[in-house]
Design an enzyme around this catalytic site. Structure first.
Site, PDB file in Angstrom:
ATOM      1  N   HIS A 121       0.806  -1.212   0.000  1.00 53.20           N
ATOM      2  CA  HIS A 121       0.000   0.000   0.000  1.00 53.20           C
ATOM      3  C   HIS A 121       0.842   1.266   0.000  1.00 53.20           C
ATOM      4  O   HIS A 121       0.290   2.364   0.093  1.00 53.20           O
ATOM      5  CB  HIS A 121      -0.931  -0.002   1.214  1.00 53.20           C
ATOM      6  CG  HIS A 121      -0.194  -0.167   2.511  1.00 53.20           C
ATOM      7  ND1 HIS A 121       0.475  -1.325   2.839  1.00 53.20           N
ATOM      8  CD2 HIS A 121      -0.013   0.669   3.558  1.00 53.20           C
ATOM      9  CE1 HIS A 121       1.042  -1.186   4.022  1.00 53.20           C
ATOM     10  NE2 HIS A 121       0.765   0.013   4.479  1.00 53.20           N
ATOM     11  N   ASP A 286      -0.946  -4.165  -4.173  1.00 52.66           N
ATOM     12  CA  ASP A 286      -0.718  -5.548  -4.593  1.00 52.66           C
ATOM     13  C   ASP A 286      -1.952  -6.418  -4.429  1.00 52.66           C
ATOM     14  O   ASP A 286      -1.873  -7.644  -4.508  1.00 52.66           O
ATOM     15  CB  ASP A 286       0.469  -6.162  -3.852  1.00 52.66           C
ATOM     16  CG  ASP A 286       0.276  -6.224  -2.344  1.00 52.66           C
ATOM     17  OD1 ASP A 286      -0.502  -5.418  -1.803  1.00 52.66           O
ATOM     18  OD2 ASP A 286       0.910  -7.076  -1.701  1.00 52.66           O
ATOM     19  N   ASP A 288      -3.891  -7.225  -1.950  1.00 49.96           N
ATOM     20  CA  ASP A 288      -4.144  -8.101  -0.804  1.00 49.96           C
ATOM     21  C   ASP A 288      -5.014  -7.423   0.260  1.00 49.96           C
ATOM     22  O   ASP A 288      -5.489  -8.084   1.178  1.00 49.96           O
ATOM     23  CB  ASP A 288      -2.837  -8.622  -0.183  1.00 49.96           C
ATOM     24  CG  ASP A 288      -1.955  -7.540   0.419  1.00 49.96           C
ATOM     25  OD1 ASP A 288      -2.226  -6.342   0.193  1.00 49.96           O
ATOM     26  OD2 ASP A 288      -0.966  -7.900   1.091  1.00 49.96           O
ATOM     27  N   ARG A 289      -5.258  -6.134   0.139  1.00 53.88           N
ATOM     28  CA  ARG A 289      -6.108  -5.426   1.098  1.00 53.88           C
ATOM     29  C   ARG A 289      -7.414  -5.013   0.434  1.00 53.88           C
ATOM     30  O   ARG A 289      -7.498  -4.913  -0.792  1.00 53.88           O
ATOM     31  CB  ARG A 289      -5.398  -4.185   1.643  1.00 53.88           C
ATOM     32  CG  ARG A 289      -4.111  -4.525   2.371  1.00 53.88           C
ATOM     33  CD  ARG A 289      -3.409  -3.279   2.875  1.00 53.88           C
ATOM     34  NE  ARG A 289      -2.101  -3.632   3.403  1.00 53.88           N
ATOM     35  CZ  ARG A 289      -1.616  -3.218   4.574  1.00 53.88           C
ATOM     36  NH1 ARG A 289      -2.342  -2.431   5.350  1.00 53.88           N
ATOM     37  NH2 ARG A 289      -0.420  -3.589   4.977  1.00 53.88           N
ATOM     38  N   ARG A 503       1.476   4.019  15.514  1.00 53.47           N
ATOM     39  CA  ARG A 503       0.065   3.711  15.340  1.00 53.47           C
ATOM     40  C   ARG A 503      -0.593   3.600  16.714  1.00 53.47           C
ATOM     41  O   ARG A 503      -0.129   2.867  17.581  1.00 53.47           O
ATOM     42  CB  ARG A 503      -0.111   2.430  14.528  1.00 53.47           C
ATOM     43  CG  ARG A 503       0.232   2.669  13.066  1.00 53.47           C
ATOM     44  CD  ARG A 503      -0.037   1.507  12.167  1.00 53.47           C
ATOM     45  NE  ARG A 503       0.090   1.928  10.769  1.00 53.47           N
ATOM     46  CZ  ARG A 503       0.259   1.113   9.754  1.00 53.47           C
ATOM     47  NH1 ARG A 503       0.317  -0.195   9.952  1.00 53.47           N
ATOM     48  NH2 ARG A 503       0.360   1.578   8.515  1.00 53.47           N
TER      49      ARG A 503
END
Length: 550
Positions: A121, A286, A288-289, A503
């Site tokens: 991402h 890519d 995958d999310r 985070r």
């Protein structure tokens, strides 16, 4: 053609992170930088492959998300593989393979492993990021033992073995050769699509589109575009244009390919219109999310995993029920509540899909997910964006209900876990590390303290003992857990390439259906204040608030 041995010198800092080695493109384009890392990987695989089996004579899968430097890196890796004993490489046409597709090809073709070229991402282009990671024979990311062995080898590497063969035509399907190694250029979608047909009722989905069900999928100019077009528009009959931003571009067309409401603002705007489609979704660089969106209604990844768990039997591939579920520690406990009601084992792991791999391989879980827009299942060993989209489409087709209706009914039954993630990006590394060190030092004296109406009952630095192989992973994030189940979590991201990203995760539970429709940030404002009181984020970083809140 000849195999050359070339002297080289080690590069500092080639330790793989949560998902491989990610750096700025300018780092990878240094002379021998990519070559060094790939050579060390090949050395380690030849010295200590799975079950003592060496890589020599085996088959590797290779492909990436099409970002800048992807095509150049493919040619370099092919020549290194040929010089280091690889017998065959299955290469996605054009150097393209989504991350879940790499996993699918490894598993269906029984390959030794695969190399994924992606920074997921992260932004692309000449000034953006590039990444490389190794996936093992189960189709999942390499374990920490292998990545640490690779890192150790990068510090002592002194020579490269590489073929001087000319570049191969990576856009032509079929067999070519470098030295004694076969290069088989394959359709990047075919194996993945075959897996999807085994899991979902494609006739049901075709019927939805025939009856006028409208969908907007934003591939964000990334690798998911060809997959979504081939399956949704090609096989299932969705109208042309259902998939937007569908052509993979080296710089993602200037988009930040991270599927959240901030970066996928065009999708959000379309889903807020009076004539909005029935369903919206986005994928990352890519593929995958995923982000799932109803009409003027965004689904959090944590709620998505919980709802998928609750309704899995409606999907043909899971009609016999689930073995168990797993979530990463920072992901909300929404799925835990579903698992408890359903009598399913529920595992809490560190962040990183490799931790789910052991549970999946051992038959302990069927579904898994993480808060950063990733969900997946036992069909591959990666999170999978298009699979999640097909899952949600199938739920709507099987129930006749909208996204919002499904989620609100879920909250009514199980309660709502208000949840958010605040990212503080680009912090000086020493500042971020000092903040975490000071939090760790304060952990022993925090339990028992009162913060407003809440009392802190647990303060720890999350550690995980793998129930399959007994391996231990420490310092996986600082948890503050309160007497009402509310949580505040601090963690440094392992996927960035510049500075450090802190985070902060905030979560509280609401059982009262009359109080389940509050705006998320105000609902969690008290916990955000607690986090600031304990960690002093603004004072330490000089940031008045997070860079991104999702």
């Amino acid at each position: 053609m000849a195999i050359q041995t070339i002297p080289t010198q080690p590069f500092a800092g080639q330790r793989p992170g949560t998902s491989g080695l990610r750096k700025k493109v300018t780092a990878f384009t240094q002379s021998h930088y990519l070559e060094n890392f790939v050579q060390t990987l090949l050395d380690v695989l030849n010295a200590s492959g799975p079950d003592g089996q060496a890589l020599t004579g085996q088959t590797l899968v290779l492909g990436g998300d099409g970002r800048f430097y992807n095509r150049t890196a493919v040619q370099t890796i092919l020549k290194l593989a040929a010089a280091n004993g690889v017998a065959r490489v299955l290469l996605g046409r054009g150097g393209i393979l989504s991350t879940p597709a790499v996993s699918a090809v490894i598993r269906r073709r029984q390959a030794f492993g695969g190399i994924v070229l992606s920074a997921s991402h992260n932004p692309g282009g000449p000034d953006g990021d590039f990444g490389i990671k190794y996936n093992a024979g189960n189709g999942g990311p390499a374990n920490e033992a292998l990545t640490e062995a690779v890192y150790a080898r990068t510090q002592v590497l002194r020579e490269l073995r590489i073929s001087d063969a000319p570049d191969v035509d990576i856009d032509r399907l079929g067999l070519q050769q470098i030295e004694k190694m076969q290069v088989d250029v394959i359709d990047p979608v075919a194996d993945y699509a075959a897996v999807m047909r085994e899991l979902f009722d494609f006739d049901l989905l075709r019927g939805m589109f025939q009856r006028g069900f409208r969908v907007r999928v934003d591939a964000m100019n990334a690798v998911g575009g060809p997959y979504a077009r081939a399956i949704l528009e090609g096989e299932l009959g969705a109208p042309a244009g259902t998939v937007v931003n569908a052509e993979p571009l080296e710089d993602f067309g200037g988009l930040h390919p991270d599927p959240n409401p901030v970066n996928a603002e065009d999708l959000i705007a379309h889903m807020q219109r009076p004539d909005a489609p029935d369903f919206g979704a986005a994928m990352d660089g890519d593929a995958d999310r995923n982000m799932v969106v109803g009409r003027n209604f965004v689904v959090t990844p944590s709620d998505s995993l919980a709802l998928m768990t609750a309704h899995a039997r409606l999907i043909p591939g899971y009609k016999d029920g689930l073995l168990g579920v797993a979530r990463s520690m920072p992901t909300s406990a929404a799925v835990d509540r579903v698992a408890k009601v359903m009598g399913l084992p529920c595992f809490e792991t560190p962040t990183g899909w490799k931790f789910f791999g052991n549970l999946l391989d051992a038959g302990r879980v069927s579904l898994c997910g993480e808060e950063s827009y990733g969900t997946g299942s036992s069909h591959v060993r990666e999170k999978d964006g298009l699979w999640a989209i097909l899952f949600w489409l199938s739920l709507q087709g099987a129930t006749g209900r909208s996204v919002e209706s499904l989620v609100r009914e879920h909250w009514r039954i199980y309660g709502r876990n208000y949840y958010t993630r605040h990212d503080y990006e680009g912090i000086a590394v020493d500042v971020a590390q000092a903040l975490m060190q000071d939090l760790r030092a304060a952990l022993p004296v925090l339990p028992g303290r009162q913060f407003g109406t809440r009392r802190l009952v647990l303060a720890d630095d999350f550690a995980y003992t793998d129930p399959v192989d007994g391996s231990v992973s420490g310092q996986q994030g600082i948890r503050l857990i309160f007497d009402d189940g509310a949580r505040v979590i601090f963690r440094l991201s392992g996927t960035g390439t510049e500075g450090a990203t802190l985070r902060l995760y905030l979560e509280r539970y609401e059982a009262d259906s009359a109080k389940q429709d509050q705006p998320v940030q105000p609902a969690l404002a008290e916990l955000a204040a607690v986090a600031e009181q304990v960690a002093g984020i603004s004072g330490r970083t000089g940031m008045a608030g997070p860079t991104v809140a999702t």
